[in-house]
Motif scaffolding. Structure first.
Motif, PDB file in Angstrom:
ATOM      1  N   GLY A   1      -1.949   6.242  -0.641  1.00 35.78           N
ATOM      2  CA  GLY A   1      -3.136   5.914  -0.335  1.00 35.78           C
ATOM      3  C   GLY A   1      -4.055   4.790  -1.097  1.00 35.78           C
ATOM      4  O   GLY A   1      -5.319   4.668  -1.080  1.00 35.78           O
ATOM      5  N   ARG A   2      -3.347   3.686  -1.749  1.00 34.94           N
ATOM      6  CA  ARG A   2      -4.207   2.753  -2.377  1.00 34.94           C
ATOM      7  C   ARG A   2      -3.020   1.468  -2.550  1.00 34.94           C
ATOM      8  O   ARG A   2      -1.743   1.594  -2.396  1.00 34.94           O
ATOM      9  CB  ARG A   2      -4.511   3.041  -3.806  1.00 34.94           C
TER      10      ARG A   2
ATOM     11  N   GLU B   1      -4.895  -1.284   7.716  1.00 40.55           N
ATOM     12  CA  GLU B   1      -6.490  -2.148   7.339  1.00 40.55           C
ATOM     13  C   GLU B   1      -6.395  -2.707   5.986  1.00 40.55           C
ATOM     14  O   GLU B   1      -6.950  -3.784   5.667  1.00 40.55           O
ATOM     15  CB  GLU B   1      -7.666  -1.139   7.639  1.00 40.55           C
ATOM     16  N   ALA B   2      -6.029  -1.798   4.942  1.00 39.92           N
ATOM     17  CA  ALA B   2      -6.084  -2.167   3.548  1.00 39.92           C
ATOM     18  C   ALA B   2      -5.241  -3.454   3.116  1.00 39.92           C
ATOM     19  O   ALA B   2      -5.706  -4.226   2.546  1.00 39.92           O
ATOM     20  CB  ALA B   2      -5.883  -0.956   2.643  1.00 39.92           C
TER      21      ALA B   2
ATOM     22  N   TRP C   1       1.061  -1.032   0.088  1.00 39.92           N
ATOM     23  CA  TRP C   1       0.127   0.013  -0.043  1.00 39.92           C
ATOM     24  C   TRP C   1       0.859   1.095   0.043  1.00 39.92           C
ATOM     25  O   TRP C   1       1.763   1.344   0.698  1.00 39.92           O
ATOM     26  CB  TRP C   1      -0.944  -0.122   1.293  1.00 39.92           C
TER      27      TRP C   1
ATOM     28  N   ASP D   1      -3.718   8.491  11.031  1.00 38.45           N
ATOM     29  CA  ASP D   1      -5.062   7.902  10.483  1.00 38.45           C
ATOM     30  C   ASP D   1      -4.896   7.304   9.262  1.00 38.45           C
ATOM     31  O   ASP D   1      -5.372   6.121   8.693  1.00 38.45           O
ATOM     32  CB  ASP D   1      -6.340   8.903  10.370  1.00 38.45           C
ATOM     33  N   LEU D   2      -3.922   8.058   8.424  1.00 39.63           N
ATOM     34  CA  LEU D   2      -3.786   7.496   7.294  1.00 39.63           C
ATOM     35  C   LEU D   2      -3.078   6.121   7.298  1.00 39.63           C
ATOM     36  O   LEU D   2      -3.208   5.338   6.603  1.00 39.63           O
ATOM     37  CB  LEU D   2      -2.665   8.717   6.575  1.00 39.63           C
TER      38      LEU D   2
ATOM     39  N   ASP E   1       0.814  10.929   9.689  1.00 39.74           N
ATOM     40  CA  ASP E   1      -0.753  11.236   9.791  1.00 39.74           C
ATOM     41  C   ASP E   1      -1.007   9.492  10.373  1.00 39.74           C
ATOM     42  O   ASP E   1      -1.081   8.739   9.553  1.00 39.74           O
ATOM     43  CB  ASP E   1      -1.201  11.379   8.369  1.00 39.74           C
TER      44      ASP E   1
ATOM     45  N   ARG F   1      -3.119   3.957   9.703  1.00 34.71           N
ATOM     46  CA  ARG F   1      -3.915   2.918  10.265  1.00 34.71           C
ATOM     47  C   ARG F   1      -4.849   2.445   8.915  1.00 34.71           C
ATOM     48  O   ARG F   1      -5.169   1.386   8.776  1.00 34.71           O
ATOM     49  CB  ARG F   1      -5.098   3.316  11.168  1.00 34.71           C
ATOM     50  N   SER F   2      -5.278   3.295   7.942  1.00 29.36           N
ATOM     51  CA  SER F   2      -5.969   3.185   6.817  1.00 29.36           C
ATOM     52  C   SER F   2      -5.161   2.178   5.749  1.00 29.36           C
ATOM     53  O   SER F   2      -5.708   1.193   5.432  1.00 29.36           O
ATOM     54  CB  SER F   2      -6.681   4.071   6.156  1.00 29.36           C
ATOM     55  N   GLY F   3      -3.976   2.311   5.671  1.00 34.07           N
ATOM     56  CA  GLY F   3      -2.964   1.515   5.010  1.00 34.07           C
ATOM     57  C   GLY F   3      -2.855   0.181   5.842  1.00 34.07           C
ATOM     58  O   GLY F   3      -3.103  -0.839   4.855  1.00 34.07           O
TER      59      GLY F   3
END
Length: 284
Positions: free
Chosen positions: A10-11, A76-77, A7, A69-70, A67, A72-74
């Motif tokens: 952002g993707r 999770e993905a 990741w 939050d960023l 960041d 953690r989103s990575g």
């Protein structure tokens, strides 16, 4: 090699896809920090503690706070996309920069990568002639500048081992290339203090906390208490060793410099205590 999940920006990316510029400061001069977590039942173990240390390392290096939050989103993905994952790495670099050591303010690079890992197993270690600099500007920070660890670990592997143990510049036992070390002697299990220059390992931290909760005599050593020569006691059978790390957890050392050694009874109890507590709580 097994499945690798990447990741970046952002993707999710194909593992073969380039994701960093050739002049990313993490590439040119190692200007970055990272964290590695074990993955247990599809969850990044002790993620909250690892992210807190990521922030501490970034601040110590003079980088802006990541960041979270960023990040953690990575995480999770990546975990949602992968199967049979055992290791997760979060890397933060200063981003686009000059070819030299000077830093250009700008957007940081954030990468999250996960892949397989071998199961924890007893360790075989060697002594190496190089030292940690406990007075270094980056002492105790988990930076991406890992070349000295690569060299020391290669020496260990060439000697039939899987980890190398280093002293610091004043002759105290410090740490491994990717692990903290515990010495069992005189009825105690003792680990070098952070003043030795060692990393404040998350597993080290949990071993100290959970062993104390269980009433085991496990503690951080006093400054100067554990000289590198304590390994001679281990070699002679008067002391024992364990090493800790986020993927290997806590394991006994069963060979030093090619010589077979026995795990200590307190080491075994500390390993059992850690395994039991880790099974109860994935984000302690």
């Amino acid at each position: 090699m097994g499945q690798i999940v990447v990741w970046a920006d952002g993707r999710l990316r194909d593992p073969a896809e380039p994701v960093l510029t050739a002049v990313d400061h993490g590439v040119t001069v190692g200007d970055g920090v990272f964290e590695t977590c074990g993955v247990v039942h599809g969850t990044a173990f002790a993620l909250t503690r690892h992210l807190a240390r990521l922030v501490r390392s970034a601040r110590g290096l003079g980088l802006e706070d990541p960041d979270l939050d960023l990040v953690r989103s990575g995480v999770e993905a990546v975990l949602a996309a992968g199967t049979d994952l055992g290791r997760l790495r979060i890397t933060l670099t200063a981003g686009l920069g000059p070819l030299g050591s000077g830093r250009t303010p700008g957007r940081q690079s954030v990468l999250v990568v996960a892949g397989p890992a071998t199961a924890p197993a007893p360790a075989r270690v060697v002594r190496v002639p190089w030292t940690r600099n406990e007075r270094s500007a980056v002492a105790g920070l988990k930076t991406t500048s890992y070349a000295e660890n690569v060299v020391a670990l290669a020496r260990a592997v060439a000697g039939g081992a899987d980890e190398a143990l280093l002293a610091n510049t004043v002759g105290d036992l410090c740490e491994g290339t990717g692990s903290n070390v515990f010495v069992e002697r005189s009825g105690e299990l003792v680990t070098p203090p952070l003043s030795s220059g060692c990393l404040a390992g998350i597993t080290r931290e949990l071993v100290l906390e959970w062993s104390a909760d269980a009433g085991l005599p496990v503690r951080e050593a006093a400054h100067g208490e554990l000289g590198y020569a304590v390994l001679d006691e281990v070699d002679a059978g008067r002391a024992h060793l364990a090493i800790t790390g986020s993927v290997r957890t806590i394991v006994p050392v069963v060979a030093l410099d090619g010589r077979e050694i026995e795990p200590g009874p307190l080491t075994v109890r500390a390993c059992e205590t850690y395994a039991w507590r880790a099974a109860q709580q994935l984000d302690p």
